[in-house]
Design an enzyme around this catalytic site. Structure first.
Site, PDB file in Angstrom:
ATOM      1  CB  CYS A  69     -31.269 140.350 -99.118  1.00 47.33           C
ATOM      2  SG  CYS A  69     -29.883 139.455 -99.836  1.00 47.33           S
ATOM      3  CB  CYS A  72     -32.161 137.070-100.362  1.00 53.86           C
ATOM      4  SG  CYS A  72     -30.864 137.240 -99.120  1.00 53.86           S
TER       5      CYS A  72
END
Length: 146
Positions: A69, A72
């Site tokens: 991600c 993230c």
């Protein structure tokens, strides 16, 4: 009588009772010696996650993330900055939702990054999406009244 909080060691999972007045003086786990309030971000496994989110008196902010991600990974240094800012007010940890998909299902996580703030066995609030450190700190302060 001295006010104290239960703190799960984010390294070994041992539950420790720590006087609130001692939170700023670097308390350590009675079993493994790992700092209990370090101002850093700890990587959790499911057992420690469950214990800390259910037993800890000091608020804990958990970042649900995955290595693939992009947002993230972008937010990780900001999350670490917020952890330093709120060192004695809350603890910060993260758990890999790719490695532990059963946790995402149990908690109803539909998107990452997602921050969930817990205290005394209760979920206090959620914040989704990548955020700068000041937004993360404001989210925590607003929800713990600190």
């Amino acid at each position: 009588m001295t006010s104290a909080d239960n703190l799960t060691c984010l390294s070994c999972g041992q539950l420790n009772r720590v006087p609130v007045a001692k939170l700023g003086s670097g308390p350590k786990c009675a079993i493994c010696g790992h700092p209990l309030v370090s101002g850093g971000v700890s990587e959790l496994d499911v057992q420690v996650h469950n214990k800390a989110s259910l037993k800890d008196g000091l608020p804990i902010v958990i970042d649900y993330w995955a290595p693939w991600c992009g947002p993230c990974r972008t937010m990780a240094p900001e999350f670490a900055k917020a952890a330093v800012t709120l060192k004695t007010k809350a603890r910060f940890a993260k758990i890999d939702t790719q490695e532990h998909p059963e946790l995402s299902q149990k908690l109803g996580i539909r998107g990452i990054p997602l921050l969930i703030l817990y205290s005394n066995g209760r979920e206090l609030a959620r914040l989704s999406g990548a955020r700068p450190a000041q937004d993360i700190a404001a989210f925590v302060r607003q929800n713990i009244k600190a």
